[in-house]
Design a protein around this motif. Sequence first.
Motif: not given
Length: 436
Positions: A232-251
């Motif tokens: 989960y933490e890796a998911t948040q790290e990589l998406t944030a670096k790509a500019g895709l904000r976690q606006y909902e738990i899984s999205n």
Amino acid sequence: MNKDEPAFGVYIHWPFCAQKCPYCDFNSHVRFGGWDEPRYLAAYKRELDHVAALIADAPREARPRTVSSIFFGGGTPSLMKPETVGAILDHIAHLWPVDPNAEITLEANPGSVEAARFAGYRTAGVDRVSIGVQSLRDADLKRLGRIHSVDEAKAAIEIARRTFDRFSFDLIYARPEQTLSGWRTELSEALEIAGHHLSLYQLTIEPETRFADLYAKGRLVIPPAEAAHDLYEATQELTAKAGLRQYEISNHACPGEESRHNLLYWRYGEYAGIGPGAHGRIETATGHLATSTERSPERWLARVEKAGHGITETEELSPEARADEMLLMGLRLEEGIDLDRLARIGGLVPRAFVVSKLIEQGLIERLPAPDITPEGLDEIRACLGPGLLPSLVPAAAYGARLGRIRASGSGRFILNSLVLELSASFEPATHPASPR
């Protein structure tokens, strides 16, 4: 969510799939003999008529509802003929005004036959697709019961990119035998081909599924909680670096590219649920209703043809029940939950000492109050939604007193426990904000 412009959505459930996936607990059914699509189309129209009549006399503002989003979910809606999708959209437009900027989404599987239909769906009025890719590893696709290949998935993504204004695709992580390094590599590959939205779901073992049977027998092993948290933490790290904000738990999305229909659910808006196994939340002359329809496609069809609708359960939601639902949905969002709106809807708020304790534990965050303009309390600078710049709104209309709370990153990982603790602490609101 501002009552001056109430959002209203329509959810259409298409129940048929080419194959039942072993992890799926959605209302999906395999019918190798096919189905009578014109007959089902007629039934969808009749149920739409019934729900439109139910909400027509609701004690709302004088103007009619305007449809802000339409979502074809399933099942596999990409098994529908484009002409069927177009006819349903035309019927919705016959019943309610549709916002010119309404989001119209269709879920699709990436098999080559479904992908070839994308142009037809675009012509029918669909402007966004959500593709069920689930994995970029062929071996894992087989383990997940998917019948497409990675190459087919990538081809469907490219067709979607060329055909639609907006598209998204799904992946599942915390899969059997998945490693942290393997997921980081796979997610990085996904981000290279993604558009502006990506849905990333942690695998859960749902009751009454094939995976649940295998798990109970010890024949299916998924990563333990600690390893799942690292994924989960890796998911948040990589998406944030790509500019895709976690606006909902899984999205995850770029600003302004969030799924508007799903935001309607999470912000606890009103929507009609149409089709076998669909759920709805509608406001009628008798109150706020939760509706559920017959799950079996054949029984639903028979009920609609006999009674004009397939609704089997109708529950009038008490203010307390609505407060519980709003809390459960709203805490999934990065923007959190408006406690003033919670107080208006349910007359309840979580006890202050419980909120403070969860803040101290790093599980809840209190969002800053809106900036007050130099003119005083006449106007407030407020964020009106994801991807929107702060705007000036009348302070009287905003009515902010209690503010917003949201789950922190750690809190989102244990959201169900967090919701239960906050809900158990509900007490009557002593000063709900003025109606708006």
